[in-house]
Design a protein around this motif. Sequence first.
Motif, PDB file in Angstrom:
ATOM      1  N   ASP A  37      -5.977  -4.858  -0.660  1.00 52.20           N
ATOM      2  CA  ASP A  37      -6.036  -4.530   0.771  1.00 52.20           C
ATOM      3  C   ASP A  37      -4.880  -5.183   1.521  1.00 52.20           C
ATOM      4  O   ASP A  37      -4.219  -4.552   2.357  1.00 52.20           O
ATOM      5  N   ASN A  38      -4.598  -6.476   1.224  1.00 53.95           N
ATOM      6  CA  ASN A  38      -3.473  -7.165   1.864  1.00 53.95           C
ATOM      7  C   ASN A  38      -2.150  -6.525   1.491  1.00 53.95           C
ATOM      8  O   ASN A  38      -1.245  -6.384   2.317  1.00 53.95           O
ATOM      9  N   ALA A  39      -2.015  -6.177   0.204  1.00 54.48           N
ATOM     10  CA  ALA A  39      -0.760  -5.560  -0.240  1.00 54.48           C
ATOM     11  C   ALA A  39      -0.489  -4.265   0.508  1.00 54.48           C
ATOM     12  O   ALA A  39       0.653  -3.986   0.901  1.00 54.48           O
ATOM     13  N   ILE A  40      -1.534  -3.449   0.721  1.00 53.36           N
ATOM     14  CA  ILE A  40      -1.355  -2.185   1.445  1.00 53.36           C
ATOM     15  C   ILE A  40      -1.001  -2.449   2.897  1.00 53.36           C
ATOM     16  O   ILE A  40      -0.142  -1.768   3.486  1.00 53.36           O
ATOM     17  N   LYS A  41      -1.674  -3.444   3.520  1.00 57.53           N
ATOM     18  CA  LYS A  41      -1.440  -3.735   4.941  1.00 57.53           C
ATOM     19  C   LYS A  41       0.004  -4.128   5.208  1.00 57.53           C
ATOM     20  O   LYS A  41       0.595  -3.728   6.210  1.00 57.53           O
ATOM     21  N   LEU A  44     -11.391   0.132  -8.452  1.00 57.80           N
ATOM     22  CA  LEU A  44     -11.138  -0.337  -7.087  1.00 57.80           C
ATOM     23  C   LEU A  44      -9.931   0.384  -6.485  1.00 57.80           C
ATOM     24  O   LEU A  44      -9.939   0.755  -5.307  1.00 57.80           O
ATOM     25  N   ALA A  45      -8.907   0.573  -7.279  1.00 58.86           N
ATOM     26  CA  ALA A  45      -7.687   1.218  -6.774  1.00 58.86           C
ATOM     27  C   ALA A  45      -7.962   2.649  -6.328  1.00 58.86           C
ATOM     28  O   ALA A  45      -7.349   3.142  -5.362  1.00 58.86           O
ATOM     29  N   ILE A  46      -8.901   3.324  -7.007  1.00 63.39           N
ATOM     30  CA  ILE A  46      -9.239   4.703  -6.610  1.00 63.39           C
ATOM     31  C   ILE A  46      -9.773   4.709  -5.184  1.00 63.39           C
ATOM     32  O   ILE A  46      -9.513   5.642  -4.402  1.00 63.39           O
ATOM     33  N   GLY A  47     -10.489   3.680  -4.790  1.00 67.23           N
ATOM     34  CA  GLY A  47     -11.027   3.611  -3.438  1.00 67.23           C
ATOM     35  C   GLY A  47      -9.948   3.486  -2.382  1.00 67.23           C
ATOM     36  O   GLY A  47     -10.195   3.768  -1.197  1.00 67.23           O
ATOM     37  N   PHE A  48      -8.770   3.040  -2.758  1.00 64.80           N
ATOM     38  CA  PHE A  48      -7.658   2.899  -1.804  1.00 64.80           C
ATOM     39  C   PHE A  48      -6.713   4.108  -1.847  1.00 64.80           C
ATOM     40  O   PHE A  48      -5.663   4.088  -1.208  1.00 64.80           O
ATOM     41  N   GLU A  49      -7.098   5.153  -2.599  1.00 56.19           N
ATOM     42  CA  GLU A  49      -6.182   6.272  -2.833  1.00 56.19           C
ATOM     43  C   GLU A  49      -5.704   6.925  -1.543  1.00 56.19           C
ATOM     44  O   GLU A  49      -4.505   7.211  -1.390  1.00 56.19           O
ATOM     45  N   GLN A  50      -6.607   7.135  -0.594  1.00 57.09           N
ATOM     46  CA  GLN A  50      -6.228   7.815   0.645  1.00 57.09           C
ATOM     47  C   GLN A  50      -5.248   6.971   1.443  1.00 57.09           C
ATOM     48  O   GLN A  50      -4.244   7.484   1.966  1.00 57.09           O
ATOM     49  N   ARG A  51      -5.503   5.670   1.552  1.00 54.44           N
ATOM     50  CA  ARG A  51      -4.600   4.799   2.311  1.00 54.44           C
ATOM     51  C   ARG A  51      -3.232   4.719   1.637  1.00 54.44           C
ATOM     52  O   ARG A  51      -2.189   4.657   2.313  1.00 54.44           O
ATOM     53  N   ILE A  52      -3.232   4.741   0.313  1.00 55.18           N
ATOM     54  CA  ILE A  52      -1.966   4.685  -0.412  1.00 55.18           C
ATOM     55  C   ILE A  52      -1.155   5.962  -0.172  1.00 55.18           C
ATOM     56  O   ILE A  52       0.060   5.914   0.046  1.00 55.18           O
ATOM     57  N   GLU A  53      -1.854   7.085  -0.162  1.00 57.48           N
ATOM     58  CA  GLU A  53      -1.165   8.360   0.081  1.00 57.48           C
ATOM     59  C   GLU A  53      -0.658   8.436   1.514  1.00 57.48           C
ATOM     60  O   GLU A  53       0.450   8.946   1.766  1.00 57.48           O
ATOM     61  N   ASP A  54      -1.455   7.931   2.469  1.00 56.54           N
ATOM     62  CA  ASP A  54      -1.043   7.984   3.873  1.00 56.54           C
ATOM     63  C   ASP A  54       0.247   7.204   4.108  1.00 56.54           C
ATOM     64  O   ASP A  54       1.098   7.616   4.918  1.00 56.54           O
ATOM     65  N   LYS A  55       0.406   6.076   3.404  1.00 56.06           N
ATOM     66  CA  LYS A  55       1.619   5.271   3.590  1.00 56.06           C
ATOM     67  C   LYS A  55       2.695   5.613   2.568  1.00 56.06           C
ATOM     68  O   LYS A  55       3.761   4.989   2.552  1.00 56.06           O
TER      69      LYS A  55
END
Length: 505
Positions: free
Chosen positions: A399-403, A357-368
């Motif tokens: 998702d909430n943690a990233i937001k 699941l975390a791999i799917g958030f990789e781009q958003r994590i890199e952007d922030k």
Amino acid sequence: MQRRFMSIRFKFMGAYLLILFAVLILIAGVLPSVMSQYFIDLKTKNLQKTQEIIQATLEGPNDFRTDESAQSKLETAAQAMDINIWICTDTTVTNNIRVYTYGSENSPQIANTELQPQSLQRIQDVILNKGMRPTQNAFPEIFTGNTLSIGYSQKYLSRVNVMTGDGSILSYNETKQAAVFLHISMDDISTPVSGMYRIVLFAMLALTVVASLVIGVISNNIIYPVNQMKNAAKAITNGDFSKEVNISTNDEIGDLAQSFNKMAHELQEVDKLRSDFIANISHDFRSPLTSIKGFLEAMLDGTVPQEDHAKYMQIVLDETNRLTKMTNNILDLTKMENGQEELHRSNFDINEMIVKLAIGFEQRIEDKKLKMEFQFLQEKLYVNADLDKIQRVVYNLIDNAIKFTDEGDRISIETSIVGKKAYVAVADTGRGIDEESLPHVFERFHKADKSRGYDKKGTGLGLAIVKQIMLNHQEDIQVTSKEGQGTKFVFTLPLAYKINLVEKK
């Protein structure tokens, strides 16, 4: 009128008075009879004591009819015991009966009274040794008042004179059979028995008054809170949930009142949630609908140039997708709450699932420019749960943690075993949640004001879905947070024991 007769007060008072009257009537019927029987037994014993004196006198050496000493004894015994003594003898086999009476001067006399056939037969029966049990009013033609009589057969000596052939008289004693009757007046019993009836009647009246007062107080203590709850229920029916029952007694009524007030408070909370739900969903649906309508109108009236149509159509599509997602989340949450979605449990490695699941958030994590950390106390951790539902839980938490984290913040995911449970924690070093909003984070459409500013595209349903999924798994999820320092969510899952044991080997 019919309503009054059907009221609790009337039923309660009627039942109480009915029982009271039944008890008093039973007492009124039984007590005087018992008392009367007691006096009868007492007088019967007195008569039986006199019987012994009479027996000794009649069986003496002389004929009692001619013996002055015997006559005196009989008269003294009769007057001392205040009774009448009859000694009945028959001179032939017919009903020629002679009666010798002893008693006070005021005693009824039998000499000038003709006995009825029934009385004559009773005397004859006693002479023939049939006896007579204690009987009231056995000789009504003689005694005008209430009289108790007993009769028994008694032998007596009779002096017989016989003339011989030479003209001399030969005297000898002959044993004969007589009927002895003892009579005692019962008029003195009627006075205490009548007094007993008066006492019972007065007690009935007094107890009725006292019972009515007591029942009135008791029924008020019951009916008053019932009426309060009835009025409160009517107010709640009309939408006024603030109505409370002011009862503080330490009994079942008090417990019922507290439960009623708790129910009213919960209904008030439900009504508030319903109002908030309608307000929130209206707000969240109105914003994208307003954008869609505005962009479409702008494109139709030419405000938006033709070459920009594709750009704004994409915005319209995004808003439509947002509405679709929100609608699906509402439907999913409703199904979960109503138990319409079954759990499909299986054994899976939750560590592997989290990494994927975390791999799917990789781009958003890199952007922030966020830091993602994994802390797995063991390489593989198998749990028994619904894989799809737990993926949704972890997805929403990440998702909430990233937001709600800023550039350079850190997100950490930790798994461990405590006791017989697997613990999963998702933590961040973001903005955190204020104390006022923290208790409501799992409620539908709840968004803190700050959160609305940061996440305008959120639906406010993600954490509510997370909470419901954990409830359906009969597991727990907790949140801790401090404003400006970050937030941590921790939930539990049951272990897949056998698989974990194999992995350890």
